[in-house]
Design an enzyme around this catalytic site. Structure first.
Site, PDB file in Angstrom:
ATOM      1  N   ASN A   1      79.011  60.525  53.370  1.00 51.61           N
ATOM      2  CA  ASN A   1      80.410  60.390  53.639  1.00 51.61           C
ATOM      3  C   ASN A   1      80.654  59.009  53.718  1.00 51.61           C
ATOM      4  O   ASN A   1      80.732  58.641  54.664  1.00 51.61           O
ATOM      5  CB  ASN A   1      80.749  61.488  54.533  1.00 51.61           C
ATOM      6  CG  ASN A   1      82.238  61.421  54.878  1.00 51.61           C
ATOM      7  OD1 ASN A   1      83.213  60.644  54.046  1.00 51.61           O
ATOM      8  ND2 ASN A   1      82.795  62.037  55.857  1.00 51.61           N
TER       9      ASN A   1
ATOM     10  N   GLU B   1      79.068  69.224  62.537  1.00 48.65           N
ATOM     11  CA  GLU B   1      79.418  67.813  63.116  1.00 48.65           C
ATOM     12  C   GLU B   1      79.914  67.769  64.410  1.00 48.65           C
ATOM     13  O   GLU B   1      81.062  67.769  64.597  1.00 48.65           O
ATOM     14  CB  GLU B   1      80.122  66.864  61.953  1.00 48.65           C
ATOM     15  CG  GLU B   1      79.621  66.815  60.776  1.00 48.65           C
ATOM     16  CD  GLU B   1      80.230  65.458  59.980  1.00 48.65           C
ATOM     17  OE1 GLU B   1      79.236  64.998  59.318  1.00 48.65           O
ATOM     18  OE2 GLU B   1      81.172  65.346  59.945  1.00 48.65           O
TER      19      GLU B   1
HETATM   20  P1  13P Z   1      78.478  58.748  61.342  1.00 54.57           P
HETATM   21  O1  13P Z   1      76.928  59.093  60.433  1.00 54.57           O
HETATM   22  O2  13P Z   1      78.825  57.323  61.023  1.00 54.57           O
HETATM   23  O3  13P Z   1      78.415  59.268  62.726  1.00 54.57           O
HETATM   24  O4  13P Z   1      79.600  59.743  60.488  1.00 54.57           O
HETATM   25  C1  13P Z   1      79.162  61.232  60.623  1.00 54.57           C
HETATM   26  C2  13P Z   1      80.103  61.901  59.771  1.00 54.57           C
HETATM   27  O5  13P Z   1      81.527  61.870  60.145  1.00 54.57           O
HETATM   28  C3  13P Z   1      79.716  62.289  58.311  1.00 54.57           C
HETATM   29  O6  13P Z   1      80.613  63.023  57.808  1.00 54.57           O
END
Ligand code: 13P
Length: 251
Positions: free
Chosen positions: A10, A167
């Site tokens: 992402n 998440e």
């Molecule tokens: P990070 O891997 O930068 O913590 O972000 C996670 C995220 O929100 C992926 O959608």
């Protein structure tokens, strides 16, 4: 049947089209032997270059958002048909940043997931709790509520096509990864909720990713857990060597 892992980047609001082209050029050779489905979700303005450059490779392209209406007077929005026209195959729906900064609700998330499914685009549907919710002991209720509302009016055949990304908000961009056991616990809870909503075959088929500070060093442990079928990766997806270590977690 074993679920195929799915590793998705992402990119969030990073990379201009020319920077995207550079990164994709670096990514193509280093992710090509992955045993997982490999996806890059890019800003809308990069989708054209991303779909063009990844033709004939094992990299699929995803958007980071879309609207639920067919077309019309929705200034600044992007419709499913526009994504399809470019060859976009995935779309992230309901990321916590969109819920927090752009007022997305479970209702709009559900509308978007249903539209994506109707159009044959695979939704990567995000859920996750805040630190306050976790500390107050309402993590499980919150996750179950999100799953039930976000999957409303979706039948079992369609539900199997959804990718769910767990998440925890406190782990996003903070460097604080959930431990593999914490992540596994919630991914198992999500699968159990799907089983209650649908049936065992649907729960067995659906793929559940973990996201939140997943990186080259912790990916293998997270991905070894039975209910974690992949990762949704922010920061580490912007560097080809790091992202390829995750896509090659088992090598
Ligand atoms: P990070 O891997 O930068 O913590 O972000 C996670 C995220 O929100 C992926 O959608």
């Amino acid at each position: 049947m074993a679920r195929k892992k799915i590793i998705a980047g992402n990119w969030k609001m990073n990379k201009t089209p020319s920077q995207a082209a550079e990164l994709i050029k670096e990514l193509i050779p280093v992710v090509k032997d992955s045993d997982a489905d490999v996806v890059i979700c890019t800003p809308a303005i990069d989708l054209s270059v991303a779909t063009e450059m990844t033709k004939g490779t094992n990299i699929a392209v995803g958007a980071e958002n879309m609207h639920w209406e067919e077309s019309g007077a929705y200034t600044g929005e992007i419709a499913a048909d526009m994504l399809l026209d470019l060859g976009v195959q995935y779309v992230i729906i309901g990321h916590s940043e969109r819920r927090e900064y752009f007022a997305e609700t479970d209702e709009t998330v559900n509308k978007k997931v249903r539209k994506a499914l109707e159009k044959g685009i695979t939704p990567i549907m995000c859920c996750g709790e805040t630190l306050e919710q976790r500390e107050a002991g309402v993590m499980a209720e919150h996750i179950r509520m999100q799953i039930k509302l976000d999957m409303a009016e979706i039948n079992a055949d369609d539900a199997k096509k959804v990718v769910i990304a767990y998440e925890p908000i406190w782990a996003i961009g903070t460097g604080k990864t959930a431990t593999a056991d914490q992540a596994e616990e919630v991914c198992a809870l999500i699968r159990e909720t799907i089983k209650e909503l649908y049936d065992a075959p649907t729960a067995e088929a659906i793929r559940i990713q973990y996201g939140g500070s997943m990186n080259a060093s912790n990916a293998a442990e997270l991905l070894s857990k039975p209910n974690i079928d992949g990762g949704l990766i922010g920061g580490a997806s912007l560097k080809a060597p790091d992202f390829s270590k995750i896509t090659n977690w088992n090598k």
